[in-house]
Scaffold this active site. Structure first.
Site, mmCIF file in Angstrom:
data_model
loop_
_atom_site.group_PDB
_atom_site.id
_atom_site.type_symbol
_atom_site.label_atom_id
_atom_site.label_comp_id
_atom_site.label_asym_id
_atom_site.label_seq_id
_atom_site.Cartn_x
_atom_site.Cartn_y
_atom_site.Cartn_z
ATOM 1 C CG HIS A 1 -17.525 -51.005 13.134
ATOM 2 N ND1 HIS A 1 -16.638 -52.051 13.335
ATOM 3 C CD2 HIS A 1 -17.797 -51.023 11.810
ATOM 4 C CE1 HIS A 1 -16.397 -52.683 12.178
ATOM 5 N NE2 HIS A 1 -17.107 -52.069 11.233
ATOM 6 N NE ARG B 1 -12.755 -54.742 15.948
ATOM 7 C CZ ARG B 1 -12.908 -54.263 14.724
ATOM 8 N NH1 ARG B 1 -12.920 -55.071 13.666
ATOM 9 N NH2 ARG B 1 -13.042 -52.975 14.527
ATOM 10 C CE1 TYR C 1 -12.657 -58.543 5.209
ATOM 11 C CE2 TYR C 1 -11.871 -56.367 5.825
ATOM 12 C CZ TYR C 1 -12.655 -57.474 6.085
ATOM 13 O OH TYR C 1 -13.423 -57.515 7.215
ATOM 14 C CD GLU D 1 -13.388 -55.495 10.140
ATOM 15 O OE1 GLU D 1 -13.543 -55.506 8.889
ATOM 16 O OE2 GLU D 1 -13.853 -54.609 10.871
ATOM 17 C CG ASN E 1 -9.977 -54.169 10.102
ATOM 18 O OD1 ASN E 1 -9.613 -54.824 11.084
ATOM 19 N ND2 ASN E 1 -11.064 -53.419 10.107
ATOM 20 C CD GLU F 1 -12.115 -51.003 7.860
ATOM 21 O OE1 GLU F 1 -12.969 -50.504 7.112
ATOM 22 O OE2 GLU F 1 -11.690 -52.165 7.709
HETATM 23 C C1 FCB Z 1 -14.637 -53.574 6.680
HETATM 24 C C2 FCB Z 1 -15.599 -53.156 7.777
HETATM 25 C C3 FCB Z 1 -16.518 -54.257 8.238
HETATM 26 C C4 FCB Z 1 -16.983 -55.147 7.103
HETATM 27 C C5 FCB Z 1 -15.820 -55.558 6.214
HETATM 28 C C6 FCB Z 1 -16.199 -56.479 5.077
HETATM 29 O O1 FCB Z 1 -14.246 -52.446 5.970
HETATM 30 O O2 FCB Z 1 -14.886 -52.689 8.898
HETATM 31 O O3 FCB Z 1 -17.578 -53.674 8.935
HETATM 32 O O4 FCB Z 1 -18.004 -54.567 6.408
HETATM 33 O O5 FCB Z 1 -15.158 -54.439 5.726
#
Ligand code: FCB
Length: 445
Positions: free
Chosen positions: A120, A76, A294, A350, A292, A165
């Site tokens: 992006h 990607r 985290y 992500e 995405n 995002e």
């Molecule tokens: C996300 C972004 C990516 C990267 C990660 C850690 O929000 O999409 O570009 O910076 O965080």
């Protein structure tokens, strides 16, 4: 006793990057809002810029070779709008198109399927001068740019992601001021967000019309699964509010064709202007949702806080971003998306972590925490699939260390280490772990 978790046949395994974060090659493209933001004193760590980054623009063949060695079957990346249209519209930079065309050819020659993100965050500065995402005209400029890319790459690229995002674009860039263009205005942020939704719809149409009947189109959203700090009704309501703001604000328009009523009410007079037909455009059927993930949010009622709540910092393990490691959140999220938004195919587009990686005396980069992070989050994906989530693939963020937005080069997310002085790439231990997961289509826990 360890256990082997096997992924479904045909599972998509990839890594993810974004143009501004890796490409460099600044003289060979037009300016974007991140070039401008990097020069705004105090906004980006140590005044770091994207001028050189990982120099991927000049080293992409070497980088694709590295991907092939890792054994990924997908990649990607994003297209830099100002590289192909330096002024955002009008004259095409053919050398910029050639770069992406050659990248795609190189990937396909190595059996790596390209997943192309169209936005992006690197908006051409020329368009920001006309108001950027806040000015409605941007939706048509985006549509033209997407049509151009569909025409030029659509014969070979089959997977497209319109936006990355939009929540971050809207709120981090225009309410919190921590990202380009750096404004702090809720009404502006909500209008920006609305234009990303409508432009997503126009982009879906452009791709369907021009990228071939077999093109698959999706959008990538970021998520912050909300957990109430206690089971008190106040905390539960606060968590619902956070969920509305962080997750439903974009999910509902894209999948249901309306904004979430609770948040619409909470935003009062600041809500975006919506033109007739906008919501229908924004909610056209798509082929997949990019997820995405985290970390999670633990939410507590607080009458004095933004939208009546605050987020806590629970005990636990944290990455160098100060993000809690919470793999269960990914399982919960994938199942919730399946339950509340239908069985749209899902991809984790992500997931990853930053740690303070160093090159050891043996010349290697030992990153046991990242290995564990990946193992646990892959196990979380596996658990979601076992419970019925239509998860089709996983893209690790990121292939290599890169420009982490406002934090510059101070945070390393790669499974490949980059020595910025020499541009040497050193696969970390986590790269070997991920390579073995990909080749076995399985992990061991
Ligand atoms: C996300 C972004 C990516 C990267 C990660 C850690 O929000 O999409 O570009 O910076 O965080």
């Amino acid at each position: 006793m360890s256990q082997v978790l096997r992924f479904p046949d045909g599972f998509v395994w990839g890594t993810a990057t974004a143009s501004f974060q890796i490409e460099g090659g600044r003289p060979e493209r037009g300016d974007c809002i991140w070039d401008d933001f990097c020069r705004w004193p105090g906004k980006v760590f140590e005044g770091d810029t994207g001028d050189v980054a990982d120099d991927h623009y000049h080293r992409f063949r070497e980088d694709v070779a590295l991907m092939a060695e890792l054994g990924q079957n997908a990649y990607r990346f994003s297209v830099s709008w100002p590289r192909v249209l330096p002024d955002g519209a009008g004259e095409v930079n053919e050398k910029g198109i050639d770069f992406y065309s050659q990248l795609v050819d190189e990937l396909l020659a190595k059996g790596i399927d390209p997943y192309v993100t169209l936005y992006h965050w690197d908006l051409p500065s020329a368009l920001q001068r006309l108001g950027g995402w806040a000015a409605r005209d941007i939706i048509y400029r985006f549509q033209d740019y997407v049509a151009l890319m569909a025409d030029r790459l659509g014969d070979r690229v089959k997977n497209w992601i319109t936006h990355n995002e939009p929540w971050v674009v809207a709120f981090v860039g225009n309410l919190q001021g921590r990202h380009a263009p750096g404004w702090e205005d809720l009404g502006l942020a909500l209008q920006v967000g609305h234009h990303t939704v409508v432009s997503h719809g126009l982009a879906v149409q452009a791709l369907r019309a021009r990228a071939g009947a077999d093109a698959r189109v999706g959008i990538t959203l970021n998520f912050s699964p909300a957990y109430p700090a206690s089971d008190s009704p106040e905390d539960v309501a606060a968590a619902r509010m956070h969920d509305g703001f962080a997750n439903r604000w974009f999910l509902d328009p894209v999948f249901k064709g309306h904004y979430p009523q609770d948040l619409w009410d909470a935003f009062g007079y600041q809500v975006p202007r919506v033109a007739p037909g906008d919501m229908e455009l924004g909610s056209q059927p798509i082929d997949f949702l990019g997820v995405n993930y985290y970390t999670r949010a633990v939410v507590q009622h607080d009458a004095s806080g933004w939208l009546g709540y605050r987020t806590l910092r629970p005990e636990g393990e944290y990455t160098a971003m100060d993000w809690e490691v919470f793999p269960q959140g990914l399982t919960d999220l994938l199942l919730r998306l399946t339950r509340d938004y239908g069985a749209t195919p899902l991809y984790v587009t992500e997931n990853g972590c930053a740690y303070e990686d160093v090159v050891s005396d043996d010349g290697q980069v030992h990153d046991p925490q990242r290995v564990e992070y990946l193992r646990q989050h892959l196990a979380a994906c596996h658990a979601a699939i076992a419970q019925g989530a239509p998860l089709r693939g996983y893209f690790e963020w990121s292939l290599m260390d890169n420009f982490e937005w406002a934090l510059g080069y101070s945070r390393r997310f790669g499974i490949v280490y980059v020595d910025y002085a020499t541009q040497q790439r050193i696969p970390k231990d986590s790269a070997r772990f991920y390579a073995s997961a990909m080749s076995r289509n399985a992990i061991e826990v």
